[in-house]
Design a protein around this motif. Structure first.
Motif, PDB file in Angstrom:
ATOM      1  N   GLY A   1      -2.000  -2.919   5.270  1.00  0.00           N
ATOM      2  CA  GLY A   1      -1.179  -2.338   4.215  1.00  0.00           C
ATOM      3  C   GLY A   1      -0.966  -3.217   2.997  1.00  0.00           C
ATOM      4  O   GLY A   1      -0.006  -3.028   2.259  1.00  0.00           O
TER       5      GLY A   1
ATOM      6  N   SER B   1      -5.231   2.703  -2.937  1.00  0.00           N
ATOM      7  CA  SER B   1      -5.936   1.716  -2.123  1.00  0.00           C
ATOM      8  C   SER B   1      -6.628   0.672  -3.000  1.00  0.00           C
ATOM      9  O   SER B   1      -6.655  -0.514  -2.649  1.00  0.00           O
ATOM     10  CB  SER B   1      -6.958   2.410  -1.217  1.00  0.00           C
ATOM     11  OG  SER B   1      -6.305   3.191  -0.239  1.00  0.00           O
TER      12      SER B   1
ATOM     13  N   GLN C   1       0.991   4.092  -2.847  1.00  0.00           N
ATOM     14  CA  GLN C   1       0.745   5.503  -2.557  1.00  0.00           C
ATOM     15  C   GLN C   1       1.834   6.380  -3.167  1.00  0.00           C
ATOM     16  O   GLN C   1       1.561   7.431  -3.758  1.00  0.00           O
ATOM     17  CB  GLN C   1       0.692   5.735  -1.047  1.00  0.00           C
ATOM     18  CG  GLN C   1      -0.575   5.248  -0.373  1.00  0.00           C
ATOM     19  CD  GLN C   1      -0.491   5.434   1.134  1.00  0.00           C
ATOM     20  OE1 GLN C   1       0.459   4.993   1.778  1.00  0.00           O
ATOM     21  NE2 GLN C   1      -1.483   6.100   1.696  1.00  0.00           N
TER      22      GLN C   1
ATOM     23  N   HIS D   1       0.817  -1.206   0.000  1.00  0.00           N
ATOM     24  CA  HIS D   1       0.000   0.000   0.000  1.00  0.00           C
ATOM     25  C   HIS D   1       0.856   1.264   0.000  1.00  0.00           C
ATOM     26  O   HIS D   1       0.628   2.181  -0.797  1.00  0.00           O
ATOM     27  CB  HIS D   1      -0.953   0.009   1.201  1.00  0.00           C
ATOM     28  CG  HIS D   1      -1.898   1.164   1.199  1.00  0.00           C
ATOM     29  ND1 HIS D   1      -2.130   1.951   2.302  1.00  0.00           N
ATOM     30  CD2 HIS D   1      -2.673   1.707   0.213  1.00  0.00           C
ATOM     31  CE1 HIS D   1      -2.996   2.904   2.009  1.00  0.00           C
ATOM     32  NE2 HIS D   1      -3.340   2.775   0.750  1.00  0.00           N
TER      33      HIS D   1
ATOM     34  N   ALA E   1      -3.955  -1.634  -3.967  1.00  0.00           N
ATOM     35  CA  ALA E   1      -3.553  -2.440  -2.817  1.00  0.00           C
ATOM     36  C   ALA E   1      -4.559  -3.550  -2.564  1.00  0.00           C
ATOM     37  O   ALA E   1      -4.192  -4.709  -2.301  1.00  0.00           O
ATOM     38  CB  ALA E   1      -3.399  -1.548  -1.584  1.00  0.00           C
TER      39      ALA E   1
ATOM     40  N   THR F   1      -8.937   1.480   3.301  1.00  0.00           N
ATOM     41  CA  THR F   1      -7.687   0.895   2.832  1.00  0.00           C
ATOM     42  C   THR F   1      -7.507  -0.476   3.475  1.00  0.00           C
ATOM     43  O   THR F   1      -8.168  -0.803   4.463  1.00  0.00           O
ATOM     44  CB  THR F   1      -6.486   1.786   3.214  1.00  0.00           C
ATOM     45  OG1 THR F   1      -6.349   1.793   4.649  1.00  0.00           O
ATOM     46  CG2 THR F   1      -6.673   3.208   2.730  1.00  0.00           C
TER      47      THR F   1
END
Length: 445
Positions: free
Chosen positions: A420, A264, A142, A138, A267, A416
């Motif tokens: 992670g 997200s 980002q 994640h 992810a 999210t």
């Protein structure tokens, strides 16, 4: 007003706010199971929220007259970050005018011109991904989506200004991790102090950089395809250009709406793929892009990172689905509930891209980008990024789970992966894709 609203939990507003914030998906699913597809929530510092998830209700909301329902007023909590001129916060005539000015910059054909830059940045990021050990994707995604927006939307070239803005904007975005950041009362009371004070200083520094960048680009526009170039060239029907404050707000809107959301979504895609080897193999063998499209559709169905389409503030009493809502109510269109409705999607919590191979997503049953006249302007931009990253990654890696399925957590207005997107990557035994290969594969079917 209380007697006219649909039933909902009677727990204290603090308890409801904690549930809504800490368990954004599971909490509302539990409320739906108890109260049905229409229920009322009461959160700290907010008018009553009526949560809707019946597609027939959604259709009526999306097609309601703009003077009756105000999505802009319903999203005012974003104003400290995106600014008062953001298209997200405008309603009726001003919204339509601003949307018309911005639409060319986010047109699909215009986005395709940025594919080369996106592919280059993606290749650079994937080159740095470690194999054979657990990694949280994640944060890396980002960083990638932020870089793409700074280069393709803000039009920044590598250098000191890009580095300064990257640092300041990262700090601004992290401000939204606290639930206090979304409470208007706290924003007013704590202005200038502590975390709020740091946020305000970062925001002022970003403003200075962006206004200086606009001045430089007006003096020397060059031949550029970035979104900033389009906004600087945009004119109203009377021939007047957009003001600096409007451009600044729309750049920050693109950042907030397109950075965290796409990171997200990607992810969640890797977190789901790690538990679906057969999907990975079909993606790696996909030649016409159909399975890639179906996979993206399914990721956005199962894990919509904006679980609620733009909240609508009721300005005049309105009847939706046979139920009348009084002025002052906020209507929430719950994408997360629509997308996991077993009446619409059999086995709704299963990750099955095949469900979209022969059936396109429905207008009122698949709403990761909202709908109607408020549908997200950056949808084509986000979908292009997802195609590019997932196609390139499928060529390079196999993805493996390293723990149980992750719960969702809230980050500002998005959700999210709770851990992670922690996975393990293995190198796929085939030649790595090139930027040219990726670009060729990204033509929309």
């Amino acid at each position: 007003m209380r007697a006219t609203l649909p039933p909902g939990p009677r727990t204290p507003t603090l308890v409801q706010t904690i549930g809504w914030w800490s368990r954004p998906t599971a909490y509302v699913e539990r409320l739906r199971d108890r109260y049905g597809k229409r229920f009322t929530m009461r959160l700290l510092g907010q008018p009553p929220f009526v949560v809707l998830s019946d597609p027939a209700d959604l259709r009526e909301v999306f097609t309601a007259p703009p003077e009756v329902l105000h999505p802009g007023e319903g999203a005012r909590l974003l104003e400290p970050i995106v600014g008062a001129h953001s298209v997200i916060l405008l309603d009726e005539g001003p919204h339509l005018e601003q949307r018309r000015l911005m639409l060319p910059a986010f047109h699909g054909e215009r986005m395709q011109r940025l594919t080369g830059l996106m592919a280059e940045l993606t290749e650079r990021e994937l080159d740095a991904w470690p194999v054979g050990q657990p990694v949280q994707l994640h944060g890396r995604l980002q960083a990638l989506t932020l870089e793409i927006i700074l280069r393709a939307v803000f039009g920044l070239d590598e250098g000191a200004r890009l580095d300064r803005l990257r640092d300041r904007l990262t700090a601004i975005l992290s401000f939204g991790e606290s639930p206090v950041s979304l409470l208007p009362q706290a924003q007013r009371l704590l202005s200038g102090r502590g975390r709020f004070g740091r946020f305000e200083r970062d925001r002022a520094a970003v403003d200075r950089e962006l206004y200086a960048l606009m001045d430089e680009r007006r003096r020397d526009p060059g031949d550029r395809d970035d979104v900033l170039a389009m906004l600087l060239a945009a004119t109203r029907e009377d021939g007047s250009p957009m003001r600096d404050e409007e451009i600044r707000d729309e750049l920050l809107t693109a950042l907030v709406a397109g950075h965290e959301t796409t990171a997200s979504s990607l992810a969640f895609a890797f977190e789901q793929l790690a538990r679906a080897p057969h999907v990975q193999e079909r993606l790696a063998a996909d030649e016409d892009g159909r399975y890639l499209e179906a996979t993206i559709d399914e990721v956005l169905r199962l894990r919509p990172v904006l679980p609620n389409a733009e909240p609508r503030l009721v300005k005049e009493d309105v009847t939706i689905g046979g139920h009348t809502y009084p002025a002052g109510t906020i209507l929430i269109l719950a994408a997360a509930l629509v997308h996991t409705d077993p009446d619409i999607y059999p086995a709704p919590h299963a990750f099955r891209p095949e469900r979209f191979l022969d059936a396109k997503p429905g207008t009122y049953t698949w709403i990761p980008f909202g709908g109607g006249r408020r549908r997200c302007l950056g949808a084509s931009f986000a979908l292009l990024e997802m195609r590019l990253v997932l196609a390139a990654a499928a060529e390079r890696f196999t993805v493996h789970a390293v723990g149980p399925p992750e719960r969702t957590r809230r980050r500002m207005i998005t959700i999210t992966p709770g851990d992670g997107a922690r996975v393990r990557l293995a190198r796929r035994e085939r030649a790595a894709t090139t930027s040219a290969d990726v670009e060729a594969a990204l033509v929309t079917p």
